[in-house]
Design a protein around this motif. Sequence first.
Motif, PDB file in Angstrom:
ATOM      1  N   ASN A  42      47.457  27.713  40.856  1.00  0.00           N
ATOM      2  CA  ASN A  42      46.822  28.945  41.357  1.00  0.00           C
ATOM      3  C   ASN A  42      47.733  29.616  42.373  1.00  0.00           C
ATOM      4  OD1 ASN A  42      44.919  30.917  41.730  1.00  0.00           O
ATOM      5  ND2 ASN A  42      43.656  29.741  43.142  1.00  0.00           N
ATOM      6  N   TYR A 216      30.159  48.480  35.007  1.00  0.00           N
ATOM      7  CA  TYR A 216      29.926  47.436  36.006  1.00  0.00           C
ATOM      8  C   TYR A 216      28.773  47.752  36.963  1.00  0.00           C
ATOM      9  CZ  TYR A 216      30.735  44.920  40.371  1.00  0.00           C
ATOM     10  OH  TYR A 216      30.565  44.191  41.510  1.00  0.00           O
ATOM     11  N   LEU A 235      33.278  38.966  35.049  1.00  0.00           N
ATOM     12  CA  LEU A 235      34.625  39.020  35.600  1.00  0.00           C
ATOM     13  C   LEU A 235      34.604  39.160  37.118  1.00  0.00           C
ATOM     14  CD1 LEU A 235      36.662  41.242  33.097  1.00  0.00           C
ATOM     15  CD2 LEU A 235      37.002  38.833  33.625  1.00  0.00           C
ATOM     16  N   TYR A 236      33.675  39.961  37.605  1.00  0.00           N
ATOM     17  CA  TYR A 236      33.566  40.130  39.065  1.00  0.00           C
ATOM     18  C   TYR A 236      33.235  38.799  39.738  1.00  0.00           C
ATOM     19  CZ  TYR A 236      31.993  41.822  43.602  1.00  0.00           C
ATOM     20  OH  TYR A 236      31.845  42.016  44.952  1.00  0.00           O
ATOM     21  N   SER A 237      32.373  38.014  39.107  1.00  0.00           N
ATOM     22  CA  SER A 237      32.002  36.723  39.690  1.00  0.00           C
ATOM     23  C   SER A 237      33.152  35.724  39.655  1.00  0.00           C
ATOM     24  CB  SER A 237      30.796  36.138  38.948  1.00  0.00           C
ATOM     25  OG  SER A 237      31.150  35.757  37.624  1.00  0.00           O
ATOM     26  N   GLN A 239      36.331  36.535  40.276  1.00  0.00           N
ATOM     27  CA  GLN A 239      37.424  36.950  41.135  1.00  0.00           C
ATOM     28  C   GLN A 239      37.747  35.891  42.178  1.00  0.00           C
ATOM     29  OE1 GLN A 239      38.095  41.458  41.974  1.00  0.00           O
ATOM     30  NE2 GLN A 239      35.921  41.056  42.194  1.00  0.00           N
ATOM     31  N   ALA A 240      39.020  35.642  42.357  1.00  0.00           N
ATOM     32  CA  ALA A 240      39.459  34.659  43.347  1.00  0.00           C
ATOM     33  C   ALA A 240      39.810  35.351  44.661  1.00  0.00           C
ATOM     34  CB  ALA A 240      40.676  33.900  42.822  1.00  0.00           C
ATOM     35  N   ASN A 241      39.779  34.572  45.728  1.00  0.00           N
ATOM     36  CA  ASN A 241      40.195  35.068  47.040  1.00  0.00           C
ATOM     37  C   ASN A 241      41.058  34.011  47.723  1.00  0.00           C
ATOM     38  OD1 ASN A 241      38.311  33.159  48.167  1.00  0.00           O
ATOM     39  ND2 ASN A 241      36.683  34.664  47.830  1.00  0.00           N
ATOM     40  N   GLY A 245      38.072  30.183  44.158  1.00  0.00           N
ATOM     41  CA  GLY A 245      38.319  30.854  42.889  1.00  0.00           C
ATOM     42  C   GLY A 245      39.680  30.512  42.313  1.00  0.00           C
ATOM     43  N   TRP A 247      42.810  32.379  40.078  1.00  0.00           N
ATOM     44  CA  TRP A 247      43.381  33.552  39.432  1.00  0.00           C
ATOM     45  C   TRP A 247      43.737  33.304  37.963  1.00  0.00           C
ATOM     46  CZ3 TRP A 247      42.376  38.049  41.078  1.00  0.00           C
ATOM     47  CH2 TRP A 247      42.282  38.325  42.451  1.00  0.00           C
ATOM     48  N   PHE A 250      40.591  33.798  36.040  1.00  0.00           N
ATOM     49  CA  PHE A 250      40.248  35.223  36.011  1.00  0.00           C
ATOM     50  C   PHE A 250      41.138  35.973  35.020  1.00  0.00           C
ATOM     51  CE2 PHE A 250      40.907  39.585  37.501  1.00  0.00           C
ATOM     52  CZ  PHE A 250      39.602  40.037  37.575  1.00  0.00           C
ATOM     53  N   ALA A 254      39.960  37.999  31.713  1.00  0.00           N
ATOM     54  CA  ALA A 254      40.273  39.420  31.562  1.00  0.00           C
ATOM     55  C   ALA A 254      40.953  39.696  30.224  1.00  0.00           C
ATOM     56  CB  ALA A 254      41.168  39.879  32.709  1.00  0.00           C
TER      57      ALA A 254
END
Length: 283
Positions: A42, A216, A235-237, A239-241, A245, A247, A250, A254
Amino acid sequence: MSKKKIKKLITKFILNLFFISIIFITLIPIFYAISVSLSETNSLVSSEFSLFHLDLSYNNYLELFKNYDIGLWFINSTILAVATLVFALGISIPAAYGFSRIKFKGRNSIFKTLILLNAFPTILSMFAIWRIMSTGPVVLVNTRIGLVIIYTGTMAIFGIMNMKGYFDTVPNEIEEAAKIDGASDFQVITKVLLPLAKPSIIVTGMMILIYVWNEYIFSITFMTGEENFTLAAGLYSLQANETSGSWPIFAAAALLTSIPVLIIFLLAQKHMVSGLTVGGVKA
């Protein structure tokens, strides 16, 4: 070989090289997403990440189906997209023909009003739509029917505007010639006008599908619970930070989300480039 031919070949080579370079530049984000989705780490923006790496893995795609309900999200989005497509085209095709061919009182005023409604920011109407759908004898919040009604109301106006312009380009003489040959009004529409309007209908249908597939705001506002997620909400749920999460997960989601629309676009491409003249010759 003459200097003129050599100069023409050099110019053609430079132009082709330029356009190939532009295509490659536009594809870099896609290559980047593919590389991230196949990465085991990640490390999206760290110095360890490489656009081209050898340790390719499909675990991120497998994990999507094992630990997430992406299959259910696909089903929800497909149901909404197909239902909206059927209802929106069912409304916009006859309405566009009526605005184009039938002269009735207030036609221009009504059409201009529809254009203004379509230009009205969606987010500003959110509260009014919520009040309408959450009160009354039938509560439509958290139902697919409610979302289909919203999407149909939005895209039917777009379909009317898009196809009315196309119907306007069809000469009246084509309809008159068909009627002289004994065709009824219904046959004129179904066997003459609709085949001619096929490119416009396909383009409108594509735009409706893309809108619903990517929408959305309404989907997260009027649908709650992970079992009701569309692909955009899912997809919104994912999302990594900085703290949680993944990437790669995600990116994999996508890419999977974009594949159905890409396939439909490629299948419909030959119809999208055809014009009124081709349709007239085939008819």
